[in-house]
Write a protein that holds these residues in place. Structure first.
Motif, short mmCIF file in Angstrom:
data_model
loop_
_atom_site.label_atom_id
_atom_site.label_comp_id
_atom_site.label_asym_id
_atom_site.label_seq_id
_atom_site.Cartn_x
_atom_site.Cartn_y
_atom_site.Cartn_z
N ALA A 96 22.23 -3.26 22.47
CA ALA A 96 21.55 -2.13 23.11
C ALA A 96 22.15 -1.79 24.48
O ALA A 96 22.19 -0.63 24.88
CB ALA A 96 20.07 -2.41 23.25
N GLY A 97 22.65 -2.78 25.21
CA GLY A 97 23.22 -2.55 26.54
C GLY A 97 24.68 -2.13 26.51
O GLY A 97 25.29 -1.96 27.57
N SER A 98 25.24 -1.95 25.34
CA SER A 98 26.64 -1.56 25.20
C SER A 98 26.86 -0.16 25.77
O SER A 98 25.91 0.61 25.96
CB SER A 98 27.00 -1.61 23.72
OG SER A 98 28.31 -1.17 23.50
N LYS A 99 28.12 0.21 26.00
CA LYS A 99 28.46 1.51 26.57
C LYS A 99 27.88 2.65 25.73
O LYS A 99 28.08 2.72 24.52
CB LYS A 99 29.97 1.66 26.66
CG LYS A 99 30.41 2.99 27.26
CD LYS A 99 31.93 3.10 27.33
CE LYS A 99 32.30 4.46 27.88
NZ LYS A 99 33.74 4.65 27.89
N LEU A 100 27.16 3.57 26.39
CA LEU A 100 26.56 4.73 25.74
C LEU A 100 27.63 5.80 25.53
O LEU A 100 28.27 6.23 26.48
CB LEU A 100 25.41 5.29 26.59
CG LEU A 100 24.64 6.46 26.01
CD1 LEU A 100 23.83 6.03 24.78
CD2 LEU A 100 23.71 7.06 27.05
N LEU A 101 27.81 6.22 24.27
CA LEU A 101 28.80 7.24 23.93
C LEU A 101 28.18 8.62 23.77
O LEU A 101 28.85 9.63 23.89
CB LEU A 101 29.52 6.86 22.63
CG LEU A 101 30.22 5.50 22.63
CD1 LEU A 101 30.78 5.20 21.26
CD2 LEU A 101 31.30 5.46 23.69
#
Length: 192
Positions: A96-101
């Motif tokens: 969930a905390g991964s880079k938002l695209l």
């Protein structure tokens, strides 16, 4: 009857010449484009992989029920008739905390009475890099318990104007208690 025929013929001729001008001009709202603006650009095939987070629980859900399912006991297991509106994050990795695209915005409805099958209508609205502000539109059937589901890309905007292609969706994780899901999307799209 024969004496009225020339008058009738003349009247019809006048009506049709007024309705369909001989000049070949169309109605004011229609304009013929002489040159194809896409002809000078090369079409390319792009592949994207990202993760779609459908969050139904907690204080900030990204999917909300807007139409409840049918009260029919025969379709209770499939929630037939339910519609959810979504504004789901699209991330680079499954966390969930991964880079938002970008975000998947649209809705899905439970459209099958015999299995959990969705009709999905959503835009992938990208917010990073050269795709910032561009969208891809997906509209198709999603049988969620199949290992891999394929849906068509029916268009796009910005960089993806005139886009066409397909997506393959596969569930990365699903919480049976909350209904939250993370789905891997592989998108193959032709665009200019």
């Amino acid at each position: 009857m024969t004496k009225y025929f020339p008058c009738l013929l003349l009247t019809l001729l006048m009506v049709f010449t007024q309705t369909f001008p001989v000049t070949g001009e169309g109605p004011a709202f229609l304009k013929s484009v002489k040159r194809n603006p896409m002809k000078t650009r090369t079409e390319k095939l792009s592949h994207f992989r990202f993760y779609w987070h459908d969050i139904l629980s907690g204080p900030n859900p990204t999917a909300v029920k807007i139409i409840p399912p049918s009260a029919n006991n025969k379709t209770a297991a499939t929630a037939f008739g339910q519609v959810n509106m979504i504004d789901d994050p699209l991330t680079e990795k499954p966390e969930a905390g991964s880079k938002l695209l970008g975000r998947a915005q649209g809705f899905y409805g439970l459209a099958s009475q015999e299995e959990v099958g969705l009709i999905m209508a959503m835009n992938f609205a990208f917010s990073t890099g050269k795709y910032n502000g561009s969208t891809l539109t997906v509209l198709g059937r999603n049988a969620v318990f199949e290992k891999v589901r394929e849906m068509p890309v029916i268009g796009g905007s910005g960089v993806f104007r005139f886009a066409r292609g397909y997506v393959k969706a596969s569930t990365h994780s699903f919480d049976n208690k909350t209904g939250n899901a993370v789905v891997e999307y592989n998108v193959h799209v032709l665009h200019f």
